[in-house]
Design a protein around this motif. Structure first.
Motif, PDB file in Angstrom:
ATOM      1  N   PRO A  63       0.676  -1.402   0.051  1.00  0.00           N
ATOM      2  CA  PRO A  63       0.413   0.076  -0.044  1.00  0.00           C
ATOM      3  C   PRO A  63       0.914   1.209   0.072  1.00  0.00           C
ATOM      4  N   MET A 109      -2.184   4.730   2.530  1.00  0.00           N
ATOM      5  CA  MET A 109      -2.852   4.051   2.946  1.00  0.00           C
ATOM      6  C   MET A 109      -2.138   3.334   3.889  1.00  0.00           C
ATOM      7  N   SER A 167       0.972  -4.521   5.195  1.00  0.00           N
ATOM      8  CA  SER A 167       0.287  -3.183   5.262  1.00  0.00           C
ATOM      9  C   SER A 167       0.845  -2.864   6.620  1.00  0.00           C
TER      10      SER A 167
END
Length: 152
Positions: A57, A61, A126
């Motif tokens: 990401p 994000m 992430s």
């Protein structure tokens, strides 16, 4: 409440035993995924940990994910039924049950063999670096949630 440690042989074996209890005809107690889609969905977590096939990401994000999603994913509280999932985890169409089941068992065994120290401080795609406890919670909680969904 401390979650079972997926890095130990006994918990890995119990989880694999649950996976082996699934059949191509196993139906969920809730949700829309078929059993083959669920196995493929579970494999995404391990693909993100081991395989370079999912895009990282962007900075913005990752900030959002760390602020609003990370604690839900790596914390000890169980997932709610029918909660929303990230786009990378959405499995469309049917998958080969045996292939996905075999892949998932191989990932669980690889995770056990590498051990918790391998994951301590390892960067998540992430969420950035995670502790071994956070990795365990993410792996085990996700597996347990969906295996329970399918009655095993």
């Amino acid at each position: 409440m401390t979650l079972p440690n997926i890095f130990t042989r006994s918990i890995a074996d119990k989880t694999i035993h649950r996976i082996n209890a699934l059949t191509p005809d196993t139906r969920p107690s809730w949700g829309k995924m078929s059993v083959d889609q669920m196995l493929a969905h579970l494999n995404v977590t391990y693909e993100m940990a081991y395989d370079n096939i999912h895009p990282k990401p962007n900075f913005f994000m990752r900030l959002i994910l760390k602020a609003f999603v990370k604690n839900v994913v790596v914390g000890e509280a169980p997932y709610k039924r029918n909660s929303q999932t990230a786009p990378a985890f959405l499995i469309k169409g049917s998958r080969d049950f045996v292939v996905e089941k075999t892949r998932l068992i191989a990932y669980i065994n690889k995770t056990h063999l590498l051990g918790e120290d391998y994951f301590d401080g390892k960067e998540s795609l992430s969420f950035g670096p995670l502790s071994k406890t956070e990795w365990n919670n993410m792996f085990y909680k996700h597996l347990d949630h969906h295996l329970t969904q399918f009655g095993v």
